[in-house]
Design a protein around this motif. Sequence first.
Motif, short mmCIF file in Angstrom:
data_model
loop_
_atom_site.label_atom_id
_atom_site.label_comp_id
_atom_site.label_asym_id
_atom_site.label_seq_id
_atom_site.Cartn_x
_atom_site.Cartn_y
_atom_site.Cartn_z
N ILE A 82 3.98 2.55 2.63
CA ILE A 82 5.34 2.91 2.22
C ILE A 82 5.68 4.32 2.72
N ALA A 83 4.73 5.23 2.64
CA ALA A 83 4.95 6.60 3.11
C ALA A 83 5.22 6.62 4.61
N ILE A 141 10.00 11.08 -5.37
CA ILE A 141 8.58 10.76 -5.27
C ILE A 141 7.79 11.33 -6.45
N ASN A 157 0.85 -1.18 0.00
CA ASN A 157 0.00 0.00 0.00
C ASN A 157 0.90 1.24 0.00
N THR A 158 0.61 2.19 -0.86
CA THR A 158 1.42 3.40 -0.98
C THR A 158 1.50 4.16 0.34
N TYR A 159 0.42 4.20 1.09
CA TYR A 159 0.44 4.90 2.37
C TYR A 159 1.32 4.18 3.38
#
Length: 119
Positions: free
Chosen positions: A7-8, A103, A3-5
């Motif tokens: 990773i953030a 990014i 999930n991109t979040y």
Amino acid sequence: MANTYDIAYDLEKQIRESDEYEQLKQAYQAVNEQAEAKKLFDDFRQLQLELQQKQMTGEAISEEEAKSAEQSFQNIQQHKEITALMSAEQRMSLMINDLNQIITKPLQELYGTLEEENK
């Protein structure tokens, strides 16, 4: 795929564990432990914010304000704790700018490609 979040949030954790962040944190603490350095730094930051707000709104900075900013900058340069903090801030800012470029690379490539196609 992750999930991109997630990773953030992992990136946030990595930033908190980075040498740059640790040095910034230590430098900030050193300034806050000295009343005179803290006051000078806080006053300088406030003046910076006020001048930036004026610039953003298109308001002219007076000669007196420019002189005041220059004097304030000279004063803070005389404190090794403040100069260490400002140096640590620069290193942290450089890292964040580099991360931002990484990014946003897909968007830069996308829009660069679209611009090329439209020529």
